[in-house]
Scaffold this motif. Structure first.
Motif, PDB file in Angstrom:
ATOM      1  N   ALA A  42       0.835  -1.208   0.000  1.00  0.00           N
ATOM      2  CA  ALA A  42       0.000   0.000   0.000  1.00  0.00           C
ATOM      3  C   ALA A  42       0.871   1.260   0.000  1.00  0.00           C
ATOM      4  CB  ALA A  42      -0.934   0.003   1.202  1.00  0.00           C
ATOM      5  N   ALA A  43       1.986   1.214   0.737  1.00  0.00           N
ATOM      6  CA  ALA A  43       2.894   2.367   0.772  1.00  0.00           C
ATOM      7  C   ALA A  43       3.561   2.576  -0.582  1.00  0.00           C
ATOM      8  CB  ALA A  43       3.956   2.156   1.857  1.00  0.00           C
ATOM      9  N   VAL A  44       3.966   1.477  -1.224  1.00  0.00           N
ATOM     10  CA  VAL A  44       4.557   1.578  -2.560  1.00  0.00           C
ATOM     11  C   VAL A  44       3.532   2.123  -3.548  1.00  0.00           C
ATOM     12  CG1 VAL A  44       5.575   0.289  -4.477  1.00  0.00           C
ATOM     13  CG2 VAL A  44       6.218  -0.274  -2.130  1.00  0.00           C
ATOM     14  N   MET A  45       2.290   1.618  -3.465  1.00  0.00           N
ATOM     15  CA  MET A  45       1.240   2.066  -4.373  1.00  0.00           C
ATOM     16  C   MET A  45       0.957   3.564  -4.212  1.00  0.00           C
ATOM     17  SD  MET A  45       0.248  -0.237  -6.454  1.00  0.00           S
ATOM     18  CE  MET A  45      -1.053   0.824  -7.085  1.00  0.00           C
ATOM     19  N   ALA A  46       0.995   4.046  -2.979  1.00  0.00           N
ATOM     20  CA  ALA A  46       0.744   5.470  -2.742  1.00  0.00           C
ATOM     21  C   ALA A  46       1.779   6.327  -3.468  1.00  0.00           C
ATOM     22  CB  ALA A  46       0.762   5.763  -1.242  1.00  0.00           C
ATOM     23  N   ASN A  47       3.043   5.917  -3.396  1.00  0.00           N
ATOM     24  CA  ASN A  47       4.091   6.649  -4.104  1.00  0.00           C
ATOM     25  C   ASN A  47       3.928   6.520  -5.616  1.00  0.00           C
ATOM     26  OD1 ASN A  47       5.308   7.530  -1.769  1.00  0.00           O
ATOM     27  ND2 ASN A  47       6.898   5.962  -1.742  1.00  0.00           N
ATOM     28  N   ALA A  48       3.613   5.308  -6.077  1.00  0.00           N
ATOM     29  CA  ALA A  48       3.495   5.069  -7.515  1.00  0.00           C
ATOM     30  C   ALA A  48       2.356   5.872  -8.132  1.00  0.00           C
ATOM     31  CB  ALA A  48       3.288   3.573  -7.781  1.00  0.00           C
ATOM     32  N   ARG A  49       1.236   5.979  -7.408  1.00  0.00           N
ATOM     33  CA  ARG A  49       0.096   6.729  -7.942  1.00  0.00           C
ATOM     34  C   ARG A  49       0.421   8.217  -8.105  1.00  0.00           C
ATOM     35  NH1 ARG A  49      -2.989   3.413  -4.088  1.00  0.00           N
ATOM     36  NH2 ARG A  49      -4.072   1.751  -5.269  1.00  0.00           N
ATOM     37  N   LEU A  50       1.342   8.714  -7.293  1.00  0.00           N
ATOM     38  CA  LEU A  50       1.766  10.100  -7.429  1.00  0.00           C
ATOM     39  C   LEU A  50       2.753  10.281  -8.580  1.00  0.00           C
ATOM     40  CD1 LEU A  50       2.384  11.126  -3.697  1.00  0.00           C
ATOM     41  CD2 LEU A  50       0.525  11.911  -5.183  1.00  0.00           C
ATOM     42  N   ALA A  51       3.575   9.252  -8.822  1.00  0.00           N
ATOM     43  CA  ALA A  51       4.704   9.417  -9.730  1.00  0.00           C
ATOM     44  C   ALA A  51       4.437   8.965 -11.161  1.00  0.00           C
ATOM     45  CB  ALA A  51       5.921   8.662  -9.171  1.00  0.00           C
ATOM     46  N   LEU A  52       3.998   7.719 -11.352  1.00  0.00           N
ATOM     47  CA  LEU A  52       3.901   7.190 -12.719  1.00  0.00           C
ATOM     48  C   LEU A  52       2.951   7.987 -13.605  1.00  0.00           C
ATOM     49  CD1 LEU A  52       4.813   5.092 -14.753  1.00  0.00           C
ATOM     50  CD2 LEU A  52       3.000   3.579 -13.930  1.00  0.00           C
ATOM     51  N   PRO A  53       1.736   8.371 -13.129  1.00  0.00           N
ATOM     52  CA  PRO A  53       0.861   9.161 -14.006  1.00  0.00           C
ATOM     53  C   PRO A  53       1.474  10.490 -14.431  1.00  0.00           C
ATOM     54  CG  PRO A  53      -0.405   8.215 -12.199  1.00  0.00           C
ATOM     55  CD  PRO A  53       1.045   7.990 -11.872  1.00  0.00           C
ATOM     56  N   ALA A  54       2.429  11.013 -13.645  1.00  0.00           N
ATOM     57  CA  ALA A  54       3.064  12.281 -13.993  1.00  0.00           C
ATOM     58  C   ALA A  54       3.942  12.161 -15.232  1.00  0.00           C
ATOM     59  CB  ALA A  54       3.895  12.797 -12.813  1.00  0.00           C
ATOM     60  N   LEU A  55       4.242  10.935 -15.653  1.00  0.00           N
ATOM     61  CA  LEU A  55       5.037  10.722 -16.857  1.00  0.00           C
ATOM     62  C   LEU A  55       4.161  10.601 -18.096  1.00  0.00           C
ATOM     63  CD1 LEU A  55       7.657   8.119 -15.563  1.00  0.00           C
ATOM     64  CD2 LEU A  55       7.972  10.573 -15.898  1.00  0.00           C
ATOM     65  N   SER A  56       2.855  10.509 -17.901  1.00  0.00           N
ATOM     66  CA  SER A  56       1.943  10.220 -19.004  1.00  0.00           C
ATOM     67  C   SER A  56       1.313  11.493 -19.541  1.00  0.00           C
ATOM     68  CB  SER A  56       0.841   9.261 -18.537  1.00  0.00           C
ATOM     69  OG  SER A  56      -0.074   9.001 -19.580  1.00  0.00           O
ATOM     70  N   ASP A  57       1.094  11.512 -20.862  1.00  0.00           N
ATOM     71  CA  ASP A  57       0.383  12.613 -21.487  1.00  0.00           C
ATOM     72  C   ASP A  57      -0.931  12.151 -22.111  1.00  0.00           C
ATOM     73  OD1 ASP A  57       2.215  14.806 -21.021  1.00  0.00           O
ATOM     74  OD2 ASP A  57       3.589  13.733 -22.340  1.00  0.00           O
ATOM     75  N   VAL A  58      -1.311  10.916 -21.832  1.00  0.00           N
ATOM     76  CA  VAL A  58      -2.613  10.396 -22.239  1.00  0.00           C
ATOM     77  C   VAL A  58      -3.254   9.784 -21.006  1.00  0.00           C
ATOM     78  CG1 VAL A  58      -1.853   9.935 -24.597  1.00  0.00           C
ATOM     79  CG2 VAL A  58      -1.690   8.129 -22.895  1.00  0.00           C
ATOM     80  N   PRO A  59      -4.567   9.561 -21.024  1.00  0.00           N
ATOM     81  CA  PRO A  59      -5.203   8.995 -19.830  1.00  0.00           C
ATOM     82  C   PRO A  59      -4.587   7.662 -19.429  1.00  0.00           C
ATOM     83  CG  PRO A  59      -6.862   9.801 -21.372  1.00  0.00           C
ATOM     84  CD  PRO A  59      -5.552   9.862 -22.086  1.00  0.00           C
ATOM     85  N   MET A  60      -4.414   7.460 -18.144  1.00  0.00           N
ATOM     86  CA  MET A  60      -3.964   6.170 -17.653  1.00  0.00           C
ATOM     87  C   MET A  60      -5.096   5.159 -17.806  1.00  0.00           C
ATOM     88  SD  MET A  60      -0.824   6.522 -16.565  1.00  0.00           S
ATOM     89  CE  MET A  60      -0.550   5.088 -15.520  1.00  0.00           C
ATOM     90  N   PRO A  61      -4.761   3.881 -17.988  1.00  0.00           N
ATOM     91  CA  PRO A  61      -5.825   2.870 -17.990  1.00  0.00           C
ATOM     92  C   PRO A  61      -6.545   2.849 -16.642  1.00  0.00           C
ATOM     93  CG  PRO A  61      -3.734   1.953 -18.774  1.00  0.00           C
ATOM     94  CD  PRO A  61      -3.427   3.294 -18.194  1.00  0.00           C
ATOM     95  N   VAL A  62      -7.737   2.301 -16.632  1.00  0.00           N
ATOM     96  CA  VAL A  62      -8.426   2.104 -15.363  1.00  0.00           C
ATOM     97  C   VAL A  62      -7.583   1.157 -14.517  1.00  0.00           C
ATOM     98  CG1 VAL A  62     -10.498   1.216 -14.248  1.00  0.00           C
ATOM     99  CG2 VAL A  62     -10.680   2.482 -16.407  1.00  0.00           C
ATOM    100  N   GLU A  63      -7.272   1.567 -13.292  1.00  0.00           N
ATOM    101  CA  GLU A  63      -6.386   0.764 -12.444  1.00  0.00           C
ATOM    102  C   GLU A  63      -6.972  -0.625 -12.204  1.00  0.00           C
ATOM    103  OE1 GLU A  63      -4.888   0.960  -7.852  1.00  0.00           O
ATOM    104  OE2 GLU A  63      -4.667   2.807  -9.024  1.00  0.00           O
ATOM    105  N   GLY A  64      -6.101  -1.634 -12.276  1.00  0.00           N
ATOM    106  CA  GLY A  64      -6.540  -3.005 -12.051  1.00  0.00           C
ATOM    107  C   GLY A  64      -6.908  -3.257 -10.597  1.00  0.00           C
TER     108      GLY A  64
END
Length: 488
Positions: A42-64
């Motif tokens: 859960a702690a890793v996911m919290a960081n990832a949700r802040l970081a990975l979408p910031a690299l994207s310029d198109v909508p992210m897929p619906v999270e699994g």
């Protein structure tokens, strides 16, 4: 259909893999006997949700969907791929593979191992061809490299499938040509680590000074050009041959101690640990992770803007996902507003209040209208030929709030049009809620002459078809209103 991956071992690396798959739309089943596994991931996911979408310029897929399971068999049920990230003990890995292949014969198993060769991992397996190395670098959810290493027991189809799965989640699969201990990346790290320990033990430099030498100098060059491209430039106009001729003799000088290792004892451990505490002990590990992630996002976005190095991987992943997101856009006239854009509020889109910043509403309008211009044949090829539609007047109304992660749809209605202009009404929708409208007058311009002219016959015919289809629609609520003007 949603794809599923199983993660066996939910530590730092396993958690990073889980985040990478989940944020790319895969379901993930996790097995880890550690009672703290859910909290740690859960702690890793919290960081990832802040970081990975910031690299994207198109909508992210619906999270699994993330699920935790009490047995390996339950975790792997329905999975097309397994990422094993258990401790670096070969007997443990063999035990895990036996359970996996018994529960799900034929499943593809990738190992996060830092050093074991695929042939080591495959020993004793009834299906060695389905076990392969897929070695990542931390944080897995941000860094794209995955070293894919097989043995002669892995057929090309298995290697190709592994490579494709890595690409599907936005990674850069580097296939190792021949089996070698520790692969490519870790062999470099080991060499630098040995030399750093010697300089530390001999009192040449502290942990902080060694880190400064890397992050203030060659580390910045390596991060975007690697080793050989960096040295090619160092050779000047004569290139790599000159560099080799100039610096080759230095290979014989006794500068380094790469083939020797300082004695690993408590004194060395204390020396490293105490200096590291003095250097970074004022931050918690979670704080350091977030600082690292924010810095990496900045570096990677700079590379992405230049389509260089790891940034090229990000661009290509965006392009693949954009094609899927834009597949549902309207392509022909109809008697309803045309769906022209699918967007998502990304980390770089929000302001200090956590809401989508004003400039991004204009951006959302531009994305919608640009897609419409492409639909009528007035895209970049038309612009390159010397004609374009210019915005002459824009009126935006903010009707609701859009926040981080919200998915938005841009629709366009043509209120009026002639050969030289059109008036559009864009709705930015969050589900069934309209969060903004943008009314705009666009003029068709001969860019060289700098004046308004009729559109080409082909463009005008397509624009007119949409305008005629929309002529039966009621005037949009708020169209033609000035700022602050009350309802009629």
């Amino acid at each position: 259909m949603t794809r599923k991956a199983a993660i066996i071992g939910g530590g730092v690396i396993g958690g990073g893999w889980a985040a990478r798959f989940l944020l790319n739309g895969w379901d993930v089943g996790v097995f880890d006997p550690d009672p703290e596994a859910e909290r740690k991931i859960a702690a890793v996911m919290a960081n990832a949700r802040l970081a990975l979408p910031a690299l994207s310029d198109v909508p992210m897929p619906v999270e699994g969907t993330l699920t935790f399971h009490g047995t390996i068999g339950e975790a792997v049920e329905g999975a097309e791929y397994v990422q094993e990230s258990v401790s670096e003990r070969i007997e443990l890995k063999h035990k895990v593979y036996a359970q996996l292949q018994q529960a799900h014969p034929g499943v593809l198993i990738g190992s996060s191992t830092s050093g074991f060769k695929a042939s080591d991992l495959q020993k004793g397996s009834p299906a060695p061809e389905n076990i392969i190395v897929a070695h990542p670098f931390n944080p897995v959810y941000l860094l794209p490299l995955s070293e894919v290493s097989g043995s002669d027991k892995n057929p090309p189809a298995v290697v190709e499938k592994t490579v494709q799965i890595m690409k599907d989640i936005g990674m850069f699969p580097l296939v190792i040509r021949h089996e070698i201990d520790a692969f490519i990346g870790n062999r470099f790290l080991e060499a630098v680590w040995r030399e750093a320990l010697w300089m530390l033990k001999d009192g040449i430099a502290t942990t902080e000074e060694i880190d400064d030498a890397i992050r203030m100098g060659f580390g910045l060059r390596w991060g975007q050009m690697g080793l050989f491209e960096t040295y090619r430039i160092a050779g000047g106009e004569a290139g790599m041959r000159h560099f080799m001729a100039q610096f080759g003799p230095a290979l014989k000088w006794p500068w380094t101690k790469l083939m020797d290792v300082p004695e690993f004892n408590e004194e060395l451990v204390d020396l490293v640990a105490n200096q590291s505490d003095a250097q970074s002990g004022m931050y918690t590990i979670r704080e350091l992770e977030r600082i690292r992630d924010q810095n990496l996002v900045g570096f990677l976005r700079a590379l992405k803007e230049r389509n260089w190095g790891a940034g090229k991987v990000l661009r290509e992943h965006d392009e693949r996902r954009a094609a899927a997101f834009h597949a549902g856009l309207d392509t022909t006239p109809k008697a309803a507003p045309l769906v022209m854009a699918q967007m998502q509020v990304l980390p770089g889109w929000i302001d200090y209040n956590g809401h989508m910043t004003e400039s991004r509403y204009y951006f959302a309008n531009s994305e919608t209208v640009d897609a419409f211009l492409r639909l009528i044949g007035a895209g970049m090829d038309y612009v390159a030929a010397g004609h374009s539609y210019y915005s002459a007047e824009t009126h935006i109304r903010h009707l609701g709030e859009a926040k981080l992660g919200d998915r938005l749809t841009g629709t366009v209605q043509i209120i009026s049009a002639d050969e030289k202009r059109f008036r559009s009404f864009v709705r930015i929708m969050k589900g069934e809620v309209c969060v903004a409208t943008v009314e705009q007058l666009c003029l068709h311009v001969d860019m060289k002459a700098g004046k308004t002219v009729p559109a080409s016959a082909e463009v005008w015919a397509k624009l007119r078809a949409v305008a005629e289809a929309h002529a039966t629609l009621p005037m949009p609520d708020g169209a033609g209103r000035a700022v602050g003007q009350g309802r009629a």
